[in-house]
Design an enzyme around this catalytic site. Structure first.
Site, PDB file in Angstrom:
ATOM      1  N   SER A  19       0.843  -1.209   0.000  1.00  0.00           N
ATOM      2  CA  SER A  19       0.000   0.000   0.000  1.00  0.00           C
ATOM      3  C   SER A  19       0.876   1.256   0.000  1.00  0.00           C
ATOM      4  O   SER A  19       0.495   2.283  -0.569  1.00  0.00           O
ATOM      5  CB  SER A  19      -0.975   0.004   1.180  1.00  0.00           C
ATOM      6  OG  SER A  19      -0.284   0.090   2.398  1.00  0.00           O
ATOM      7  N   ILE A 103      16.512  -7.354   7.016  1.00  0.00           N
ATOM      8  CA  ILE A 103      17.486  -6.379   7.503  1.00  0.00           C
ATOM      9  C   ILE A 103      18.626  -6.337   6.492  1.00  0.00           C
ATOM     10  O   ILE A 103      19.138  -7.381   6.080  1.00  0.00           O
ATOM     11  CB  ILE A 103      18.007  -6.792   8.895  1.00  0.00           C
ATOM     12  CG1 ILE A 103      16.856  -6.709   9.900  1.00  0.00           C
ATOM     13  CG2 ILE A 103      19.178  -5.914   9.319  1.00  0.00           C
ATOM     14  CD1 ILE A 103      17.144  -7.330  11.236  1.00  0.00           C
ATOM     15  N   HIS A 120       9.196   3.472   8.928  1.00  0.00           N
ATOM     16  CA  HIS A 120       9.029   2.658  10.137  1.00  0.00           C
ATOM     17  C   HIS A 120       7.846   3.186  10.950  1.00  0.00           C
ATOM     18  O   HIS A 120       7.771   4.397  11.209  1.00  0.00           O
ATOM     19  CB  HIS A 120      10.311   2.691  10.984  1.00  0.00           C
ATOM     20  CG  HIS A 120      10.232   1.795  12.169  1.00  0.00           C
ATOM     21  ND1 HIS A 120      10.020   0.432  12.065  1.00  0.00           N
ATOM     22  CD2 HIS A 120      10.294   2.050  13.502  1.00  0.00           C
ATOM     23  CE1 HIS A 120       9.974  -0.101  13.268  1.00  0.00           C
ATOM     24  NE2 HIS A 120      10.131   0.855  14.166  1.00  0.00           N
TER      25      HIS A 120
HETATM   26  C1  GRF Z   1       4.012  -0.612   6.923  1.00  0.00           C
HETATM   27  O1  GRF Z   1       3.285  -0.470   8.108  1.00  0.00           O
HETATM   28  C2  GRF Z   1       5.462  -0.337   7.198  1.00  0.00           C
HETATM   29  O2  GRF Z   1       5.699   0.700   8.073  1.00  0.00           O
HETATM   30  C3  GRF Z   1       5.831  -1.653   7.819  1.00  0.00           C
HETATM   31  O3  GRF Z   1       5.269  -2.606   6.965  1.00  0.00           O
HETATM   32  C4  GRF Z   1       4.034  -2.067   6.478  1.00  0.00           C
HETATM   33  C5  GRF Z   1       4.018  -2.241   5.006  1.00  0.00           C
HETATM   34  O4  GRF Z   1       2.741  -2.097   4.452  1.00  0.00           O
HETATM   35  N1  GRF Z   1       7.178  -1.782   8.173  1.00  0.00           N
HETATM   36  P1  GRF Z   1       2.506  -2.136   2.880  1.00  0.00           P
HETATM   37  O5  GRF Z   1       3.118  -3.416   2.334  1.00  0.00           O
HETATM   38  O6  GRF Z   1       3.151  -0.922   2.299  1.00  0.00           O
HETATM   39  O7  GRF Z   1       1.019  -2.106   2.703  1.00  0.00           O
END
Ligand code: GRF
Length: 208
Positions: A19, A103, A120
Site C-alpha cells: 500500500s 534487515i 518505520h
Molecule cells: C508498513 O506499516 C510499514 O511501516 C511496515 O510494513 C508495512 C508495510 O505495508 N514496516 P505495505 O506493504 O506498504 O502495505
C-alpha cells in the site's frame, strides 16, 4: 518541468501488500507531490500483492529469495551482494524500503551508503524492528506511552536507527483497537513516505 527521462529514479523494495508502494506510484503521477520515476520494484516474497500493483502501473518487478540462496549453500552476504547487483542495474538515485522485511547488512549498505530510505511505524528510538504497532499498542495499554508515531529515516546498519528525515506523532485514542490504530497509522504512512522521498531526493540533488 523535467522530462520523464530526467526525473530521479527510485527503486522500491517490498515484502507484502504494497500500500505504501501504491502511495508512491500515485504520487509520481501527480508531479507536484513526487518528482521522480519508479524504475523497479523488488520483492522478497513472490506472493506479495505489491508486485501486482507495480505491474498494473507498468513498473518492472523482480523477486529475490534468501531461502533459495541458503538452499544452495550460499550466505546472507551472497544474497545481499546479489540484491545490490540487481539494484545497480536499475541505476537508482534513491532506494525506498516500503515494508521490506529483510534487515540489510553492511555488505549491502557498502553499495548504497547514502541513498536508502526506510519507513518505520514508530517514533525514533521506540519499538525498533518488527511488530512496532502491536508493541506500541501494548505499551499504551500498560500506561507506558500516550502516543506513538511514524518516521522515515536514512538506513544504516543499526536497524531503524539512521538519521530521521521526517517524523510524525500519532495519538492513541482511548477507544482504539489495534485495528483502528493500524488503520490510522497506515493512512499517515502513505503521506509521510511520499513527503520523505521528496525531501531525501531534494537533499541528494543538493549534494551533486
Ligand atoms: C508498513 O506499516 C510499514 O511501516 C511496515 O510494513 C508495512 C508495510 O505495508 N514496516 P505495505 O506493504 O506498504 O502495505
Amino acid at each position: 518541468m523535467a522530462s520523464n527521462d530526467e526525473l530521479p529514479r527510485i527503486v522500491v523494495l517490498i515484502s507484502g501488500s504494497g500500500s505504501n508502494l501504491q502511495a508512491l506510484i500515485d504520487a509520481t503521477q501527480t508531479p507536484r507531490k513526487l518528482q521522480a520515476k519508479i524504475v523497479g520494484v523488488i520483492s522478497n516474497r513472490q506472493k506479495a500483492y505489491g508486485l501486482q500493483r507495480a505491474q498494473q502501473a507498468g513498473i518492472p518487478t523482480e523477486t529475490v529469495s534468501l531461502k533459495k540462496f541458503k538452499d544452495q549453500g550460499k550466505t546472507r552476504e551472497d544474497f545481499d551482494e546479489s540484491v545490490a547487483t540487481l539494484i545497480h542495474t536499475m541505476q537508482p538515485d534513491l532506494i525506498v524500503l516500503a515494508g521490506w522485511m529483510h534487515i540489510l547488512s553492511p555488505t549491502f549498505l557498502a553499495h548504497f551508503p547514502n541513498n536508502v530510505m526506510n519507513l518505520h511505524p514508530a517514533l525514533p528510538g521506540q519499538f525498533d524492528g518488527a511488530h512496532a504497532i502491536e508493541r506500541a499498542f501494548e505499551a499504551y495499554q500498560q500506561g507506558r506511552i500516550s502516543e506513538t508515531g511514524i518516521m522515515v529515516h536514512k538506513v544504516i546498519a543499526d536497524v531503524d536507527r539512521g538519521q530521521v528525515i521526517l517524523q510524525q506523532p500519532i495519538p492513541i485514542l482511548p477507544d482504539d483497537t489495534l485495528e483502528t490504530l493500524e488503520d490510522r497509522i497506515h493512512k499517515e504512512e502513505h503521506k509521510i513516505i511520499v513527503q520523505g522521498a521528496q525531501v531525501f531526493l531534494d537533499e541528494l540533488a543538493c549534494q551533486l
